[in-house]
Scaffold this motif. Structure first.
Motif, PDB file in Angstrom:
ATOM      1  N   ALA A  23      -3.421  58.404  44.722  1.00 16.19           N
ATOM      2  CA  ALA A  23      -4.313  57.192  44.885  1.00 16.19           C
ATOM      3  C   ALA A  23      -4.978  56.461  43.715  1.00 16.19           C
ATOM      4  N   GLN A  24      -4.748  57.293  42.464  1.00 16.04           N
ATOM      5  CA  GLN A  24      -5.159  56.507  41.257  1.00 16.04           C
ATOM      6  C   GLN A  24      -4.297  55.513  40.500  1.00 16.04           C
ATOM      7  N   SER A  25      -5.143  54.649  39.610  1.00 13.14           N
ATOM      8  CA  SER A  25      -4.293  53.588  39.249  1.00 13.14           C
ATOM      9  C   SER A  25      -3.299  54.222  38.215  1.00 13.14           C
ATOM     10  N   VAL A  26      -2.052  53.560  38.181  1.00 12.80           N
ATOM     11  CA  VAL A  26      -1.054  53.827  37.442  1.00 12.80           C
ATOM     12  C   VAL A  26      -0.646  52.942  36.319  1.00 12.80           C
ATOM     13  N   PRO A  27      -0.513  53.246  35.072  1.00 11.88           N
ATOM     14  CA  PRO A  27      -0.439  52.428  33.790  1.00 11.88           C
ATOM     15  C   PRO A  27       0.839  51.386  33.988  1.00 11.88           C
ATOM     16  N   PHE A  28       0.738  50.402  34.167  1.00 11.24           N
ATOM     17  CA  PHE A  28       1.841  49.285  34.348  1.00 11.24           C
ATOM     18  C   PHE A  28       1.994  48.795  33.129  1.00 11.24           C
ATOM     19  N   GLN A  29       3.174  48.685  32.580  1.00 12.82           N
ATOM     20  CA  GLN A  29       3.297  48.254  31.112  1.00 12.82           C
ATOM     21  C   GLN A  29       4.289  47.006  30.966  1.00 12.82           C
ATOM     22  N   ALA A  30       3.712  46.058  30.863  1.00 13.34           N
ATOM     23  CA  ALA A  30       4.282  44.670  30.613  1.00 13.34           C
ATOM     24  C   ALA A  30       4.896  44.745  29.035  1.00 13.34           C
ATOM     25  N   PRO A  31       5.936  44.021  28.653  1.00 11.04           N
ATOM     26  CA  PRO A  31       6.285  43.987  27.265  1.00 11.04           C
ATOM     27  C   PRO A  31       5.203  43.763  26.193  1.00 11.04           C
ATOM     28  N   ALA A  32       5.122  44.489  25.138  1.00 11.59           N
ATOM     29  CA  ALA A  32       3.976  44.455  24.204  1.00 11.59           C
ATOM     30  C   ALA A  32       4.029  43.056  23.558  1.00 11.59           C
ATOM     31  N   ALA A  33       5.038  42.565  23.256  1.00  9.25           N
ATOM     32  CA  ALA A  33       5.113  41.209  22.602  1.00  9.25           C
ATOM     33  C   ALA A  33       4.460  40.144  23.567  1.00  9.25           C
ATOM     34  N   LEU A  34       4.572  40.104  24.706  1.00  7.61           N
ATOM     35  CA  LEU A  34       3.651  39.282  25.496  1.00  7.61           C
ATOM     36  C   LEU A  34       2.310  39.281  25.506  1.00  7.61           C
ATOM     37  N   MET A  35       1.724  40.599  25.452  1.00  5.44           N
ATOM     38  CA  MET A  35       0.415  40.950  25.394  1.00  5.44           C
ATOM     39  C   MET A  35      -0.306  40.593  24.528  1.00  5.44           C
ATOM     40  N   THR A  36      -0.063  39.753  23.696  1.00  7.20           N
ATOM     41  CA  THR A  36      -0.996  39.202  22.758  1.00  7.20           C
ATOM     42  C   THR A  36      -1.133  37.723  22.704  1.00  7.20           C
ATOM     43  N   PRO A  37      -2.446  37.171  22.441  1.00  4.24           N
ATOM     44  CA  PRO A  37      -2.617  35.741  22.474  1.00  4.24           C
ATOM     45  C   PRO A  37      -1.726  35.077  21.372  1.00  4.24           C
ATOM     46  N   LEU A  38      -1.409  33.882  21.729  1.00  6.37           N
ATOM     47  CA  LEU A  38      -0.563  32.928  20.938  1.00  6.37           C
ATOM     48  C   LEU A  38      -1.330  32.664  19.765  1.00  6.37           C
ATOM     49  N   SER A  39      -2.831  32.202  19.818  1.00  6.58           N
ATOM     50  CA  SER A  39      -3.483  31.771  18.716  1.00  6.58           C
ATOM     51  C   SER A  39      -4.699  32.260  18.734  1.00  6.58           C
ATOM     52  N   SER A  40      -5.247  32.418  17.470  1.00  6.36           N
ATOM     53  CA  SER A  40      -6.646  32.954  17.459  1.00  6.36           C
ATOM     54  C   SER A  40      -7.745  32.254  18.061  1.00  6.36           C
ATOM     55  N   ASP A  41      -7.645  30.965  18.092  1.00  2.00           N
ATOM     56  CA  ASP A  41      -8.716  29.785  18.608  1.00  2.00           C
ATOM     57  C   ASP A  41      -8.551  29.916  20.146  1.00  2.00           C
ATOM     58  N   TYR A  42      -7.123  29.850  20.588  1.00  2.00           N
ATOM     59  CA  TYR A  42      -7.198  29.863  21.958  1.00  2.00           C
ATOM     60  C   TYR A  42      -6.480  31.182  22.470  1.00  2.00           C
ATOM     61  N   PHE A  43      -7.239  32.112  22.205  1.00  2.00           N
ATOM     62  CA  PHE A  43      -6.920  33.452  22.563  1.00  2.00           C
ATOM     63  C   PHE A  43      -6.532  33.765  23.956  1.00  2.00           C
ATOM     64  N   PHE A  44      -7.076  32.962  24.779  1.00  2.00           N
ATOM     65  CA  PHE A  44      -6.793  33.085  26.229  1.00  2.00           C
ATOM     66  C   PHE A  44      -5.463  32.758  26.578  1.00  2.00           C
ATOM     67  N   LEU A  45      -4.643  32.158  25.597  1.00  2.00           N
ATOM     68  CA  LEU A  45      -3.134  31.695  26.013  1.00  2.00           C
ATOM     69  C   LEU A  45      -2.558  33.077  25.799  1.00  2.00           C
ATOM     70  N   THR A  46      -2.156  33.819  26.530  1.00  2.00           N
ATOM     71  CA  THR A  46      -1.359  35.092  26.135  1.00  2.00           C
ATOM     72  C   THR A  46       0.100  34.526  26.709  1.00  2.00           C
ATOM     73  N   GLY A  47       0.892  35.179  25.833  1.00  2.00           N
ATOM     74  CA  GLY A  47       2.329  34.999  26.084  1.00  2.00           C
ATOM     75  C   GLY A  47       2.656  35.346  27.637  1.00  2.00           C
ATOM     76  N   TYR A  48       2.130  36.368  28.119  1.00  2.00           N
ATOM     77  CA  TYR A  48       2.542  36.858  29.570  1.00  2.00           C
ATOM     78  C   TYR A  48       1.819  35.604  30.488  1.00  2.00           C
ATOM     79  N   ARG A  49       0.589  35.082  30.408  1.00  2.00           N
ATOM     80  CA  ARG A  49       0.238  34.128  31.348  1.00  2.00           C
ATOM     81  C   ARG A  49       1.171  33.012  31.392  1.00  2.00           C
ATOM     82  N   LEU A  50       1.538  32.625  30.100  1.00  2.00           N
ATOM     83  CA  LEU A  50       2.638  31.520  29.890  1.00  2.00           C
ATOM     84  C   LEU A  50       3.944  31.705  30.732  1.00  2.00           C
TER      85      LEU A  50
END
Lengths: 316, 289, 418
Positions: free
Chosen positions: B115-142
């Motif tokens: 019943a508990q949530s399980v840790p789903f891990q997408a590739p770490a490379a995608l899990m970071t923002p592409l730029s510091s100013d536009y931090f909401f643009l993560t690789g994953y979302r793109l």
């Protein structure tokens, strides 16, 4: 197929309901369960007014059930009214909403109508959930309870006395059911059946289809909201989950399980479903699978429901 | 402020694309088979959980490819056994059956994975923002938007350029004639159902990268799909796509001014469409009437 | 309406099977009632399915361990203890209330446990008070339970929001700064928790630079996060719980926010932490109980016992369930009676023995409020610790008595039956 159910069944059901608190305990139930069956039975029968007798599928009836519940709860909590007034408030609010929404969607049919009723059901769930200050949001409306029913010459305490409350609900149930029976047997009711059987032909006969369906929808929602108000009174509490599509689905399955084409079918269905859910969830944490399985089995093997199967058996 | 607007519109597009993906699967099944698949959310969750189970063996990308296929196969099985007998019957029964199925799927998922949530891990490379100013643009979302675009594009290619697609489109208009012309309608409906479920499974894998993965993950996401179909119009896949994007962007714009109204906006749009143009933006009058 | 195709499986067979099953069902209550007459029953009415199933099941495990231990030690007043479990389905409140009535009226339980959902806990409390049954709330957090709508028969194990806020505020202001932005769940628990945090932080010189109320069940927190970041705070406070917390943290760390701003909050639990990918386990939080207490007596045994049952370490929820159940046994023992009124009186200022309290400070139910005052653990979430499942690094152990506020502040005016 007879519109008016046989006298015999009426008497049987009346007797069973009249004495339910007594025989309920003997089969492992309890008074509150009996009251819940009555309330859900009323709701399912109200839904069936639209579904079984007019042939229109609404999968969002929980919205009006919930509006009735919240209306009654808010009336007691904020306006400090009595029980009957509370039920009235709940019914009025829900019926007005049904009238407005019904007008919006009455031109749709079949799958589309069902989808839209689902979506509107969700709108009200969302409102109850988010309008924190008024509805209490996720916490629900608490801090109130049933008021004694003032008959003028005596006041019946329905709060502390479960049995008294059961009979109060039974009286309301009987009045509503009698009204529905009258409506179905009336010429108006006949046109609804005509719409169910063959809409196109009914239209050619000059029946104002959309108007009748709208009326049927509003009447159905009215009775469902009375059931909702009773439900809030039963729990001394109401919360947004009373409005979720789970409940809508449950009402439909109750109607189908008991037999959509018969008058008392939904009550039987409600009895089976409520008792089953109560029993199964006490015995296993996987009750969801069991309930889901019930849905699947009913659709595959008992689409005509219990009363439908019995009738077929009798006719054969 | 402009960063706020930019982000929220962009985010709205991503969310809208995601809704569109889900809604398209639902719409496919609805158009051809006339079945409202209430269990769509359950298949979404299964897609996510299958991916979660496969990641240790195939990695994220492998799981992304395989998990939706597995779910689609399961969908084919379900269609063959449970749904096929309901074709042509009142839509009530399809709704009830898929409703029950949704319960079963949620419970089974809880039984197997807890019943508990399980840790789903997408590739770490995608899990970071592409730029510091536009931090909401993560690789994953793109990447997500790219995958959704590819999937939707692929769907339209299949529908317009392959024989299967043509038959599905024809069947949506007039199944009886298609059958008379010698097409095996049963197989057609099965494949169509499988395709719809594939989309749900894919949506599930993508969702798990952004959200917590628990058995109820599908339940929250199914309502916007319904609204997308109503807004876009029944019977039109393009309408569904449009509807999904529209409600996504609308909630994105609402997020700029009143972030808590993002969900309300979806329902307001639905109400507006029903008032002004009841058949939906691209819906056809008389479709599934 | 069109006909359905005839089913291949013989319908008669299904009907016959169903009737047989039904008959068996009807027969069984008779069997049950005969056997269960002597046992003391504890009714457990909690969420075991739906969105709250994770913590709910953990509470159940704690209860089950306690029941087994109690029975090993001779039961309650010499009688065997039986746990009657009902799933309130996390769904409509009606079911939680109905199950509570069922437990009380039909199963005749002597004690009622539940609910972790604040709203349902309040609804159940109304029923238990109406019927005069001793009711322990393991994990329902809304302040009203031992506050505005406190009842003489209702006791609570988990902390009030004020206590949690006071516990963590000091650590935050001292180390991280004075400007705070709040992401608060939009329901009573969230509102009171935020009010408590704002008050506690203001008392130490901090200020609230902004905040948002998020609807329960929000899946995408991006717009809130960007708004939060734009307000330029020193700390973003996440007061959301469960899956909401999970989603928000996952997204916040994807944006790399933890590198620009400190992330923190009040209540945190193992369940969401276990659901987060390691890189998302960040921030300063307070936990109501933590399994890794080096040097503390009895805690290791408890951890081992739970690990044997579930394969995982106990969470605060496990401990809540454990304490609630043991409270029932201890109350009955002290009062030497199963009458709710006697037991409730026996629990006033009652101190839990160390093998139940499982913490460095004394744990007791405050008289006049029925609220358990125990220990809180302030610390930082970590991707991984030395031991597996050590996801929280405790930096400060807080005595609940220091941060619980006064009885007046709780607004509880307890009315005892005459």
């Amino acid at each position: 197929m007879s519109l008016v159910r046989a006298r015999g069944i009426d008497v049987l059901i009346a007797a069973a309901l009249l004495f339910m608190p007594l025989w309920m305990a003997a089969v492992g139930g309890y008074t509150e369960l009996a009251t819940r069956i009555l309330v859900m039975g009323l709701a399912a029968m109200a839904l069936n007014f639209l579904l079984g007798f007019t042939g229109v599928l609404s999968f969002g009836h929980a919205a009006y059930f919930g509006l009735g519940a919240y209306g009654a709860a808010m009336a007691i909590k904020y306006l400090e009214t009595g029980t009957m007034a509370a039920i009235g408030v709940g019914a009025v609010i829900a019926t007005v909403a049904a009238a407005i929404i019904g007008a919006l969607i009455v031109r749709r049919r079949g799958v589309y109508f069902a989808m839209v009723t689902i979506a509107f059901g969700q709108v009200f769930y969302f409102l109850a959930f988010r309008w924190n200050s008024v509805t209490g949001g996720d916490d629900g409306l608490t801090g109130w309870h049933r008021q004694p029913v003032d008959l003028g010459f005596a006041a019946i305490d329905i709060f502390r006395n479960d049995g008294a409350f059961y009979y109060f609900v039974l009286v309301v149930f009987a009045v509503c059911v009698a009204a529905m029976a009258q409506l179905i047997a009336s010429p108006f009711g006949r046109t609804l059946l005509a719409i169910r059987e063959n809409e196109r032909r009914a239209r050619f006969l000059g029946v104002p289809i959309e108007r009748r369906i709208w009326l049927s929808f509003v009447i159905s929602c009215f009775f469902v909201s009375v059931a909702g108000a009773l439900y809030a009174l039963l729990n001394n509490f109401t919360d947004p989950r009373a409005l979720r599509f789970d409940l809508s689905g449950n009402l439909v399955i109750m109607a189908v399980m008991g037999g959509m084409r018969s008058f008392w079918g939904p009550l039987i269905g409600a009895g089976i479903f409520v008792a089953l859910q109560d029993y199964v969830s006490s015995h296993t944490q996987n009750w969801m699978s069991v309930i889901g399985l019930v849905y699947v089995l009913v659709v595959r093997f008992f689409p005509r429901g219990v009363l439908g199967a019995l009738r077929r058996g009798a006719a054969a | 402020m402009s960063q706020l607007v930019l982000f929220n519109v962009f985010n709205g597009l991503i969310v809208g694309a995601f809704y569109a993906l889900m809604a398209l699967g639902l719409s496919l099944i609805l158009n051809l088979s006339g079945v409202i698949n209430f269990a769509h959310g359950g298949f979404l969750a299964l897609g996510a959980y299958f991916a979660y189970a496969l990641i240790p063996f195939l990695g994220f990308w492998g799981a992304l490819v395989v998990a939706p296929v597995l779910v689609a196969v399961l969908g084919l099985g379900v269609e063959r056994v449970l749904i096929r007998p309901l074709y042509g019957a009142d839509p009530l029964y399809g709704l009830l059956l898929t409703f029950g199925l949704a319960y079963i799927l949620e419970d089974l998922t809880r039984l197997v994975w807890g019943a508990q949530s399980v840790p789903f891990q997408a590739p770490a490379a995608l899990m970071t923002p592409l730029s510091s100013d536009y931090f909401f643009l993560t690789g994953y979302r793109l990447v997500m938007i790219g995958i959704v675009a590819a999937a939707v594009g692929g769907l339209f290619v299949v529908l317009n350029c392959t024989r299967l697609g043509t038959r599905i489109r024809a069947g949506t208009r007039d199944l009886e004639t298609v059958s008379t012309l010698g097409v095996n309608v049963r197989i057609l409906r099965s494949l169509n159902f499988g395709l719809g479920i594939y989309m749900a499974g894919l949506a599930g894998v993508l969702a798990a990268g952004l959200l917590g993965l628990s058995p109820t993950i599908g339940a929250n996401l199914i309502m916007p799909s319904f609204v997308a179909i109503i807004v876009g119009g029944l019977g039109s896949l393009l309408g569904t796509l449009l509807g999904g994007l529209l409600i996504g962007v609308a909630s994105g714009i609402a997020a700029v001014y009143v972030p808590s109204a993002t969900e309300a906006v979806i329902y307001v749009m639905m109400g507006l469409v029903l008032l002004v143009r009841p058949r939906g933006l691209l819906g056809e009058e008389g479709r599934l009437h | 309406m069109p006909e359905l195709a005839a089913p291949r499986l013989n319908r008669r067979a299904v009907v016959k099977g169903g009737l047989a099953l039904g008959a068996a069902q009807l027969a069984s209550p008779f069997v049950l009632t005969a056997r269960a007459a002597e046992a003391v029953k504890i009714g457990f009415d909690n969420a075991l399915t739906g969105p709250y199933a994770g913590p709910g099941k953990n509470e159940l495990v704690g209860c089950q361990l306690a029941v087994d231990q109690i029975n090993e030690k001779g039961g309650i007043l010499g009688r065997k203890v039986e746990l009657v479990v009902e799933d309130s389905t996390s769904g409509d409140a009606g079911v939680a209330v109905q199950k509570a009535r069922k437990l009380i009226d039909s199963d005749k339980v002597d004690f009622l446990l539940g609910h972790l959902n604040s709203a349902l806990a309040l609804a159940m409390a109304q029923v238990s008070n109406e019927k005069g049954v001793l009711h322990i709330v393991p994990g329902g957090h809304t302040d009203a339970i031992t506050g505005k709508t406190c009842h003489w028969n209702v006791f609570r194990v988990c902390n009030t929001t004020a206590t949690e806020a006071n516990a963590v505020a000091g650590a935050l202001v001292k180390q991280y700064g004075k400007k705070y932005y709040y992401i608060t769940p939009d329901y009573a628990f969230g509102h009171t928790l935020e009010a408590g945090m704002v008050k506690a932080i203001a008392a130490l010189g901090g200020e609230r630079v902004g905040g948002d109320l998020t609807p329960l069940g929000t899946v995408d927190f991006s717009s809130y996060l960007i708004k939060a970041q734009a307000a330029n705070p020193d700390v973003i406070i996440f007061l959301i719980q469960g899956d909401d917390m999970l989603n928000a943290l996952k997204q916040a760390t994807q944006f790399g926010l933890q590198n620009k701003v400190h992330l923190a909050g009040a209540q945190q639990e193992m369940e969401p932490l276990e659901g987060l990918p390691p890189e998302a386990r960040v921030g300063t939080w307070v936990m109501e109980w933590y399994w890794k207490q080096p040097g503390a007596p009895h805690v290791a045994e408890f951890v081992d016992a739970i690990k044997k049952r579930t394969g995982h370490v106990p969470t605060a929820r496990t401990w809540f369930g454990f304490v609630s159940t043991w409270t029932c046994a201890l109350a009955a023992a002290k009062a030497n009676s199963l009458k709710a009124l006697d037991m409730a009186k026996a629990l006033q200022d009652f101190h839990l023995p160390p093998e139940i309290a499982l913490g460095p400070n004394p744990a007791y139910y405050r008289a006049g409020q029925n609220q358990l005052i125990s220990t809180l653990f302030v610390g930082d979430a970590q991707a991984k610790g030395e031991a597996p499942e050590d996801l929280f690094k405790v930096t400060k152990v807080v005595n609940g008595a220091d941060v619980a506020g006064t009885l007046e502040e709780s607004e509880c005016k307890m009315i005892w039956p005459s």
